[in-house]
Scaffold this motif. Structure first.
Motif, PDB file in Angstrom:
ATOM      1  N   GLY A   1       0.832  -1.204   0.000  1.00  0.00           N
ATOM      2  CA  GLY A   1       0.000   0.000   0.000  1.00  0.00           C
ATOM      3  C   GLY A   1       0.864   1.249   0.000  1.00  0.00           C
ATOM      4  N   GLU A   2       0.250   2.380  -0.336  1.00  0.00           N
ATOM      5  CA  GLU A   2       0.974   3.653  -0.358  1.00  0.00           C
ATOM      6  C   GLU A   2       1.634   3.902   1.002  1.00  0.00           C
ATOM      7  OE1 GLU A   2      -1.897   3.024  -1.722  1.00  0.00           O
ATOM      8  OE2 GLU A   2      -2.062   4.066  -3.655  1.00  0.00           O
ATOM      9  N   GLU A   3       0.915   3.556   2.071  1.00  0.00           N
ATOM     10  CA  GLU A   3       1.428   3.822   3.421  1.00  0.00           C
ATOM     11  C   GLU A   3       2.602   2.909   3.772  1.00  0.00           C
ATOM     12  OE1 GLU A   3      -1.409   2.360   2.546  1.00  0.00           O
ATOM     13  OE2 GLU A   3      -1.009   0.394   3.426  1.00  0.00           O
TER      14      GLU A   3
ATOM     15  N   LEU B  98       4.946   2.000   1.612  1.00  0.00           N
ATOM     16  CA  LEU B  98       6.081   2.257   0.718  1.00  0.00           C
ATOM     17  C   LEU B  98       7.187   2.996   1.481  1.00  0.00           C
ATOM     18  CD1 LEU B  98       6.371   1.729  -2.377  1.00  0.00           C
ATOM     19  CD2 LEU B  98       5.614   4.092  -2.719  1.00  0.00           C
TER      20      LEU B  98
ATOM     21  N   GLN C 246      12.923   1.358  -0.983  1.00  0.00           N
ATOM     22  CA  GLN C 246      11.953   0.290  -1.260  1.00  0.00           C
ATOM     23  C   GLN C 246      12.618  -0.840  -2.063  1.00  0.00           C
ATOM     24  OE1 GLN C 246       8.841   0.140   0.030  1.00  0.00           O
ATOM     25  NE2 GLN C 246       8.727  -1.923  -0.831  1.00  0.00           N
TER      26      GLN C 246
ATOM     27  N   ASP D  67      -1.460  -4.978  -6.484  1.00  0.00           N
ATOM     28  CA  ASP D  67      -1.012  -3.603  -6.236  1.00  0.00           C
ATOM     29  C   ASP D  67       0.084  -3.249  -7.229  1.00  0.00           C
ATOM     30  OD1 ASP D  67      -2.602  -2.997  -3.966  1.00  0.00           O
ATOM     31  OD2 ASP D  67      -1.286  -4.235  -2.718  1.00  0.00           O
TER      32      ASP D  67
ATOM     33  N   LEU E 117       2.435   0.117  -7.687  1.00  0.00           N
ATOM     34  CA  LEU E 117       2.805   1.479  -7.310  1.00  0.00           C
ATOM     35  C   LEU E 117       3.993   1.897  -8.172  1.00  0.00           C
ATOM     36  CD1 LEU E 117       2.457   1.423  -3.424  1.00  0.00           C
ATOM     37  CD2 LEU E 117       0.747   2.015  -5.139  1.00  0.00           C
TER      38      LEU E 117
ATOM     39  N   LEU F  58       6.712   4.848  -9.414  1.00  0.00           N
ATOM     40  CA  LEU F  58       7.385   6.110  -9.115  1.00  0.00           C
ATOM     41  C   LEU F  58       8.021   6.619 -10.392  1.00  0.00           C
ATOM     42  CD1 LEU F  58       8.342   4.638  -5.838  1.00  0.00           C
ATOM     43  CD2 LEU F  58       7.480   6.979  -5.963  1.00  0.00           C
TER      44      LEU F  58
ATOM     45  N   ARG G 179       7.302  11.120  -8.377  1.00  0.00           N
ATOM     46  CA  ARG G 179       5.856  11.219  -8.189  1.00  0.00           C
ATOM     47  C   ARG G 179       5.272   9.804  -8.136  1.00  0.00           C
ATOM     48  NH1 ARG G 179       3.848  13.666 -13.020  1.00  0.00           N
ATOM     49  NH2 ARG G 179       3.766  11.529 -13.797  1.00  0.00           N
ATOM     50  N   LEU G 180       4.399   9.598  -7.179  1.00  0.00           N
ATOM     51  CA  LEU G 180       3.803   8.270  -6.989  1.00  0.00           C
ATOM     52  C   LEU G 180       2.449   8.174  -7.687  1.00  0.00           C
ATOM     53  CD1 LEU G 180       3.576   5.499  -5.508  1.00  0.00           C
ATOM     54  CD2 LEU G 180       2.639   6.754  -3.548  1.00  0.00           C
ATOM     55  N   THR G 181       2.262   7.097  -8.432  1.00  0.00           N
ATOM     56  CA  THR G 181       0.976   6.827  -9.082  1.00  0.00           C
ATOM     57  C   THR G 181       0.612   5.376  -8.830  1.00  0.00           C
ATOM     58  OG1 THR G 181       1.774   8.211 -10.903  1.00  0.00           O
ATOM     59  CG2 THR G 181      -0.267   6.997 -11.290  1.00  0.00           C
ATOM     60  N   ARG G 182      -0.638   5.127  -8.519  1.00  0.00           N
ATOM     61  CA  ARG G 182      -1.092   3.731  -8.449  1.00  0.00           C
ATOM     62  C   ARG G 182      -1.726   3.376  -9.794  1.00  0.00           C
ATOM     63  NH1 ARG G 182      -3.176  -0.569  -4.980  1.00  0.00           N
ATOM     64  NH2 ARG G 182      -2.397   0.480  -3.116  1.00  0.00           N
TER      65      ARG G 182
END
Ligand code: FMN
Length: 230
Positions: free
Chosen positions: A20-22, A24, A31, A205, A207, A209, A224-227
């Motif tokens: 999840g984003e949290e 990362l 990571q 998932d 994610l 960058l 920049r983070l994109t899902r």
């Protein structure tokens, strides 16, 4: 990390814990090193991640895309790197078109990291330091193999090996064999890094960058983070 179950239809359910984003790490580099470290540790402990450093490397030339597997031998905040013959097919392709993509895949962990970027040569000092600690036979093969060129047969390879083994005998020293000029290392200077984590029902998932300003993989502000949808 749970293991996948093989269903009656032969499909593996990717029962990973996801990402999840949290969860990362603060930077792409952290990571990457976290997952690489976990893959290597899992191989040590459970033995189901053979070659955790196996890196698929894609290049492109006028005939289209090309891909092969190498071993990741360098990893720092600039990107992953591998050693190879610079006159090989991949070496020549990258000289003309440095666009490169690469991926680390750990199926038993339901994880993959995917890189896109530009190829650059790893500094000579780093290449030489790495070459010196390779086993003598591998250093001889670096001379003996004109990687990616046709061979008349196995005998040609064995003869070339014997010739260089005689020229650079094994005295058990790191400088027994000089580093061939055509042998080097290539780094994937990544502009985009995707962390893929397989999950139940194919609802994985992803994610991604993407580099938005100059900065390396350990520079939190450069990405920049994109899902993405699975
Ligand atoms: C597990 C594995 C690891 C490999 N490691 C390397 C490597 O580190 N460097 C390398 O040049 N080739 C490595 N190879 C061989 C490459 O896949 C490939 O055959 C070779 O580099 C020639 O590719 P090219 O003709 O596209 O240049 C490896 C192959 C496998 C299956």
């Amino acid at each position: 990390m749970t293991t996948g179950e093989q269903s009656g239809t032969g499909r593996t359910e990717y029962a990973g814990v996801g990402l999840g984003e949290e969860g990362l790490a603060a930077t792409p580099f952290r990571q990457i090193t976290r997952w690489v470290g976990e893959a290597r540790a899992r191989q040590q402990e459970q033995g189901d991640v053979p070659e955790p450093d196996a890196l698929s490397v894609a290049t492109v030339d006028d005939d289209g895309p090309d891909v092969r597997t190498v071993l990741m031998r360098f990893l720092d905040a600039r990107g992953p790197g591998f050693v190879t013959n610079l006159r090989s097919t991949k070496g020549r392709q990258l000289e003309v078109r440095p666009q490169i993509a690469a991926s680390l895949t750990w199926p038993s962990m339901f994880r993959a990291i995917r890189f896109r970027g530009t190829a650059e040569l790893v500094e000579r000092a780093e290449v030489e330091a790495y070459f010196r600690q390779r086993p003598w036979g591998s250093r001889i093969s670096a001379w003996a193999s004109e990687q990616s060129q046709p061979a008349t047969g196995r005998a040609q390879l064995e003869a070339a090996y014997a010739e260089y083994a005689a020229r650079f005998p094994d005295h058990g020293r790191p400088d027994d064999v000089p580093v061939p000029e055509h042998w080097g290392a290539i780094r994937v200077r990544a502009d985009r890094v995707e962390f893929w984590a397989g999950r139940m029902n194919r609802l994985h998932d992803r994610l991604v960058l993407t580099r938005v300003t100059p900065g390396d993989l350990d520079d939190a502000g450069a990405w920049r983070l994109t899902r993405l949808q699975p």
